[in-house]
Design an enzyme around this catalytic site. Structure first.
Site, PDB file in Angstrom:
ATOM      1  N   TYR A  15      36.216  34.737  27.694  1.00  0.00           N
ATOM      2  CA  TYR A  15      35.347  34.133  27.544  1.00  0.00           C
ATOM      3  C   TYR A  15      35.298  33.754  26.093  1.00  0.00           C
ATOM      4  CZ  TYR A  15      32.271  36.108  31.065  1.00  0.00           C
ATOM      5  OH  TYR A  15      32.082  36.925  32.336  1.00  0.00           O
ATOM      6  N   LYS A  60      47.071  40.248  37.049  1.00  0.00           N
ATOM      7  CA  LYS A  60      47.535  39.415  37.790  1.00  0.00           C
ATOM      8  C   LYS A  60      48.721  39.389  37.153  1.00  0.00           C
ATOM      9  CE  LYS A  60      46.877  36.220  41.381  1.00  0.00           C
ATOM     10  NZ  LYS A  60      46.452  36.838  42.416  1.00  0.00           N
ATOM     11  N   ASP A  87      42.968  40.566  43.051  1.00  0.00           N
ATOM     12  CA  ASP A  87      42.672  40.301  44.335  1.00  0.00           C
ATOM     13  C   ASP A  87      42.607  41.793  45.055  1.00  0.00           C
ATOM     14  OD1 ASP A  87      45.423  40.821  44.523  1.00  0.00           O
ATOM     15  OD2 ASP A  87      45.880  38.946  45.496  1.00  0.00           O
ATOM     16  N   ASP A 117      33.786  41.266  34.646  1.00  0.00           N
ATOM     17  CA  ASP A 117      32.633  41.237  34.739  1.00  0.00           C
ATOM     18  C   ASP A 117      33.069  41.149  36.651  1.00  0.00           C
ATOM     19  OD1 ASP A 117      30.869  39.260  34.816  1.00  0.00           O
ATOM     20  OD2 ASP A 117      31.139  37.769  35.342  1.00  0.00           O
ATOM     21  N   ASP A 145      30.232  43.324  39.475  1.00  0.00           N
ATOM     22  CA  ASP A 145      29.537  43.728  40.221  1.00  0.00           C
ATOM     23  C   ASP A 145      29.899  43.665  41.539  1.00  0.00           C
ATOM     24  OD1 ASP A 145      28.266  42.269  38.103  1.00  0.00           O
ATOM     25  OD2 ASP A 145      27.500  39.917  39.397  1.00  0.00           O
TER      26      ASP A 145
HETATM   27  C1  IPM Z   1      27.477  40.344  32.693  1.00  0.00           C
HETATM   28  C2  IPM Z   1      26.596  38.977  32.873  1.00  0.00           C
HETATM   29  C3  IPM Z   1      27.464  38.331  31.551  1.00  0.00           C
HETATM   30  C4  IPM Z   1      29.120  38.526  31.821  1.00  0.00           C
HETATM   31  C5  IPM Z   1      27.007  37.486  31.169  1.00  0.00           C
HETATM   32  C6  IPM Z   1      25.450  36.922  31.897  1.00  0.00           C
HETATM   33  C7  IPM Z   1      27.305  35.944  30.229  1.00  0.00           C
HETATM   34  O1  IPM Z   1      27.996  39.092  34.203  1.00  0.00           O
HETATM   35  O2  IPM Z   1      27.141  41.981  31.454  1.00  0.00           O
HETATM   36  O3  IPM Z   1      28.613  40.928  33.532  1.00  0.00           O
HETATM   37  O4  IPM Z   1      29.140  37.918  32.294  1.00  0.00           O
HETATM   38  O5  IPM Z   1      29.038  39.489  30.913  1.00  0.00           O
HETATM   39 MG    MG Z   2      28.455  40.499  35.168  1.00  0.00          MG
END
Ligand code: IPM
Ligand code: MG
Length: 359
Positions: free
Chosen positions: A139, A185, A217, A241, A245
């Site tokens: 990032y 990884k 993975d 990240d 999710d």
């Molecule tokens: C998160 C979001 C952010 C990230 C984006 C919006 C930059 O997806 O906080 O997980 O990737 O960190």
């Molecule tokens: Mg995110």
């Protein structure tokens, strides 16, 4: 903190951001009465920052955040600013770096109240937490460039960046089931090999903690097939990240999960892990639970008020149980109805508690 007035910087952000922030603040107010004193300083951030000041993280917003005890953030970004030279997301990366929020903590638990919403059939209860490195890796690494024929991103880590977030994970594991899984990884990436070396050193300082590793993975697979095996997952920025999710989704909805980002000292930042959901903004149906849970997490971790955080969590569970849930959880309640039901629960619980006390 008990006798002081807590300073909270509020960043409502964009699209559903202000809708869920309103819900979070209403619950904070309800749970706080006579119990917790705070003052709120609200500032534009993300797209709202671009609209008002031309940048996603205006100076005043940053200086308020720096002077606060905690930052509450709802959600930012959306199609309106897709072509902006400085996108809203940049503000998020910037505030993480400015406040040195190198550890991002994202809990995944499937509580009894949520069990029927989970897309997986799990036998064992699930309760793990992802500790994601947040201020380095791909990032932020340089060089980063793009032209007509090529593009470069750089995944870079220093020993110290790995060590400090690893310590957060192991300290957390000591208060939980004493198990850390580092996800990487290492069969391909140099950075992952450095992570292996440094994290093994940190692990040696925590002999009571069972330490293992998993390729990313395979970890993605296990989050679906055997999520009960995890306690603390430690990982670098981009893997975290993605996996967070995925982990959120097995709870039934991204719309319930809070997160905390912290450094060594200074304010921590609390926010839902989901985005600003432009598709449902303005309809009054955004799930406020992630924001309300973020408020609870803030009370517990920054202000040491687990008592108030528990009142929120129990009220949230009761409301989920009663079926008053937004469409993302298959219900038809509005943001306001869910929020009011939670506030009602908080009042009832407090009332019962006082009555029992008197008797
Ligand atoms: C998160 C979001 C952010 C990230 C984006 C919006 C930059 O997806 O906080 O997980 O990737 O960190
Ligand atoms: Mg995110």
């Amino acid at each position: 903190m008990t006798n002081q007035v807590a300073k909270i910087t509020v960043l409502s952000g964009d699209y559903i951001g202000p809708e869920i922030m309103k819900a979070g603040l209403a619950v904070l107010k309800a749970v706080s009465q006579d119990q917790f004193h705070y003052q709120i300083d609200e500032h534009p951030f993300g797209g709202a920052g671009i609209d008002q000041f031309g940048v996603p993280l205006p100076d005043e917003t940053l200086s308020s955040a720096k002077q606060s005890d905690a930052v509450l953030l709802a959600a930012i970004g959306g199609p309106k600013w897709d072509d902006a030279p400085n996108r809203p997301e940049k503000g998020l990366l910037q505030i993480r770096q400015e406040l040195n929020l190198f550890a991002n903590i994202r809990p995944t638990s499937i509580r009894a109240a949520m069990q029927r919403y989970s897309p997986i059939k799990q036998v064992e209860p699930v309760n793990f937490v992802i500790v994601r490195e947040l201020t380095s890796g791909i990032y932020f690494g340089k060089p980063r460039e793009i032209d007509d024929t090529h593009a470069i991103d750089t995944m870079r880590y220093t020993v110290e960046e790995i060590r400090r977030v690893a310590r957060v994970a192991f300290e957390m594991a000591m208060k939980r089931k004493r198990h850390v899984t580092m996800v990487d990884k290492a069969n391909v990436l140099a950075t992952s090999n450095l992570w292996r070396r440094v994290v093994a050193e940190v692990a040696a300082d925590f002999p009571e903690v069972h330490y293992d590793t998993s390729y990313v993975d395979a970890a993605a697979m296990k989050i679906i097939s055997a999520p009960e095996q995890f306690d603390v997952i430690l990982t670098e920025n981009m893997f975290g990240d993605i996996l967070s999710d995925e982990a959120a989704e097995i709870t039934g909805s991204l719309g319930t999960i809070p997160s905390m980002s912290r450094g060594t000292d200074g304010p921590a930042l609390y926010e839902p892990i989901h985005g600003s959901a432009p598709d449902i903004a303005g309809k009054g149906i955004a799930n406020p639970l992630s924001m309300i849970n973020s408020v609870a997490m803030m009370l517990a971790h920054t202000f040491d008020r687990s008592d108030l955080a528990d009142q929120i969590s129990q009220s949230v569970d009761a409301v989920i149980d009663s079926g008053t849930v937004t469409p993302d959880l298959g219900g038809n309640a509005t943001t306001n109805q869910v929020t009011n039901a939670i506030i009602q629960q908080i009042y009832e619980r407090r009332h019962n508690y006082v009555e029992n006390d008197v008797r």
